[in-house]
Scaffold this active site. Structure first.
Site, PDB file in Angstrom:
ATOM      1  CG  HIS B 128      40.820  40.920  42.754  1.00 42.36           C
ATOM      2  ND1 HIS B 128      41.111  41.346  44.036  1.00 42.36           N
ATOM      3  CD2 HIS B 128      40.071  41.891  42.202  1.00 42.36           C
ATOM      4  CE1 HIS B 128      40.540  42.523  44.233  1.00 42.36           C
ATOM      5  NE2 HIS B 128      39.908  42.887  43.140  1.00 42.36           N
ATOM      6  CG  ASP B 199      38.107  35.403  43.880  1.00 41.33           C
ATOM      7  OD1 ASP B 199      36.905  35.706  43.962  1.00 41.33           O
ATOM      8  OD2 ASP B 199      39.002  36.235  43.656  1.00 41.33           O
ATOM      9  CD  GLN B 202      33.941  40.211  39.010  1.00 41.40           C
ATOM     10  OE1 GLN B 202      32.853  40.365  38.449  1.00 41.40           O
ATOM     11  NE2 GLN B 202      34.524  41.191  39.682  1.00 41.40           N
ATOM     12  CE  LYS B 225      33.537  42.012  43.445  1.00 44.07           C
ATOM     13  NZ  LYS B 225      34.179  43.194  42.838  1.00 44.07           N
ATOM     14  CB  CYS B 363      42.462  44.755  42.187  1.00 44.67           C
ATOM     15  SG  CYS B 363      41.810  46.192  43.006  1.00 44.67           S
TER      16      CYS B 363
END
Ligand SMILES: Cc1ncc(COP(=O)(O)O)c(C=O)c1O
Lengths: 145, 405
Positions: B128, B199, B202, B225, B363
């Site tokens: 991302h 990261d 998600q 999220k 993104c």
């Protein structure tokens, strides 16, 4: 209704864009990019004095942006710089202002449906913003060609 | 059928999400944009509103009852986060504004201190923008270089070697475009001691994350999220690294003592939490974690895997549809392109049928370039989605094709 957005003319021009390709000789060109959706187009115009003699474009984008570029290039031919700029102004009004009328916008009137889809206004105006940039560039280009 | 799927009652779960029960353009809402942000259960909304009505005050400074209660709630939430991702200590949990800020913080503190000219930062081709740009900025500042681990046609990340000058590896846990689940343990093993930042934006909402088992050095995720409030996220870092890092911002709460001559910084995690934080947000995130744990993250994983399999099968049958991202190990993210129809048009027509998907580059422009598409349409799942909603999406796509026929 969704059909007000995707009218026949728009679908037709998106599938078979007119004036798609490059000009043999051009007086100005500009690139337009919509970073939000990745749509990209290059517009080339041929000016004779103050009049747009020809305009063509290449690029990829959604149906609205391709149809808009296609219909714009058709409409432009024979217009003066000032007329083209005025047309963009009217076109922008049509997309954003409920009270705007489509009188003498000709085929461009089919884009009035975009008004109901604020997220898509940028798609419809990408070609026009690119035109504006090309017309501005053309001032400098005169000396080179 | 496993016990996990048996206890999973999606109809009851949907009742917890007030926003799902509405019509959009005359059709029942089908929310398939969970990778962008997830909806909030009543339990989270109520916890925030109750907190403001009963316990709210500033934290860490008052002697009065409300301040003590607020501080307690805030610090309890930190422990919930710690346990949720199995961090060894609550001092390693730093509240930030989101994944983006967590990554920037590491780049600007750890990065500026430890990475210099001629050094290398390793990322993957599926990141991302928020795990690309902060490193580019750092490279520009320091003269370090970015190296990109390629992604194959299915969406799997290739093997890589670390060099003597590799100073940091920053990778997604799950790709927000392709759904690929990256083999973090394997990456950490290959890193061979080079710090690894993950990261996890998600991943945390969809799978059990155990930072100790993963062995990574930093882990970042966003509350919004994970069914929690916006504007809040978490940076986990190993104590040894965090302690050596300079503070990110200066101000209140991050200091032990201040004179005009010298300031000593507070201990972890407060050193990195300057100013009044998003107190109610943190309480809300705590409620979101409680909610997810009450359903059971393992149950969520099983249910979503089943839904993903169903969706993949059904969508594959749509003529002219190509799924972008077909890694072996995938989470509930399905990006696709429809032959001859731009994703923007797909998105608009689906929206008019009440179906919320994301269209565009998500993104991740370098990844779009890698797959040679300007954009995709992305349906991303959460545990409150149903097979009926997948069917609605398939019907929606038929309508898209009908218009463009
Ligand atoms: C993989 C990934 N990383 C980072 C982010 C950024 O998260 P936030 O905007 O919450 O900071 C996102 C959000 O879309 C994401 O999907």
């Amino acid at each position: 209704m969704i059909d007000d957005l995707y009218q026949e003319i728009i679908l037709d021009h998106s599938k078979k864009p007119r004036n798609f390709g490059h000009l043999d000789a051009s007086s100005a060109h500009a690139e337009g990019f919509n970073p939000l959706c990745g749509d990209r187009l290059t517009l080339e115009i041929l000016l004779e004095g103050d009049v747009v003699k020809d305009a063509r474009f290449v690029g990829a984008g959604c149906a609205i942006s391709v149809a808009s570029a296609s219909l714009m290039t058709e409409t432009l031919k024979g217009k003066t710089r000032a007329e083209a700029e005025k047309l963009f102004e009217r076109f922008h009004q049509l997309l954003t202002n409920d009270a705007a009328n489509a009188d003498d916008l000709g085929k461009l009137a089919v884009f009035s449906g975009v008004r109901e889809y604020p997220a898509r206004v940028k798609c419809a105006t990408l070609a026009w913003h690119t035109l504006k940039a090309a017309l501005e560039n053309s001032d400098e280009e005169v000396s080179t060609e | 059928m496993t016990t996990a799927t048996k206890v999973f009652d999606v109809a009851a779960i949907r009742q917890d999400f007030p926003i799902l029960h509405q019509e959009i353009h005359g059709h029942p809402l089908v929310y398939l944009d969970n990778a962008a942000s997830a909806q909030k259960p009543r339990q989270v909304i109520d916890a925030i509103s109750r907190f403001y009505q009963t316990d709210y005050s500033n934290i860490h400074r008052g002697v009065h009852a409300l301040s003590e209660r607020s501080t307690k709630r805030y610090e309890e939430a930190r422990i919930k986060v710690q346990k949720f991702i199995n961090a060894p200590s609550a001092r390693e949990i730093i509240f930030v504004r989101g994944t983006t800020e967590a990554i920037n913080m590491v780049a600007q503190t750890y990065g500026r201190k430890n990475i210099g000219r001629g050094d290398e930062i390793l990322i993957t081709a599926l990141e991302h923008h928020s795990n690309i740009v902060p490193w580019q900025m750092l490279c520009e500042e320091t003269g370090a270089k970015l190296r990109v681990i390629p992604v194959d046609d299915r969406g799997d990340v290739s093997n890589f070697d670390v060099h003597a000058n590799t100073k940091l590896i920053a990778v997604a846990h799950i790709s927000n475009v392709l759904g690929t689940v990256l083999p973090i343990r394997e990456i950490v093993r290959r890193a061979n001691g080079v710090p690894v930042l993950v990261d996890g934006a998600q991943a945390v909402p969809h799978m059990k994350v155990d930072v100790e088992a993963l062995g990574c050095d930093f882990y970042c995720f966003s509350s919004h999220k994970l069914f929690g409030p916006t504007g809040l996220g978490v940076l986990y870092g190993k104590t040894a690294l965090l302690e050596k890092m300079p503070p990110y911002q200066g101000g209140g709460d991050m200091i032990a003592s201040v004179t005009f001559e010298k300031t000593t910084y507070n201990t972890l995690p407060f050193k990195f939490e300057a100013g009044t934080p998003d107190i109610a947000g943190v309480v809300g995130l705590g409620a979101a974690i409680d909610y997810v744990e009450q359903i059971g993250i393992e149950n969520i994983e099983v249910y979503e895997a089943e839904l993903l399999e169903y969706a993949t099968r059904e969508l594959s049958q749509v003529k002219g549809l190509r799924i972008v991202g077909t890694a072996n190990h995938k989470a509930g993210v399905i990006s696709f392109v429809l032959e001859g129809i731009h994703p923007h048009d797909v998105g608009t027509i689906l929206d008019r049928q009440g179906i919320a998907v994301r269209t565009g580059h998500h993104c991740a422009q370098p990844l779009m370039d890698r797959f040679g598409v300007p954009a995709t349409t992305r349906a991303s799942l959460a545990f409150y989605n149903t097979k009926e909603e997948i069917d609605a999406l398939v019907r929606g796509l038929a309508k898209v094709k009908e218009i463009f026929d």
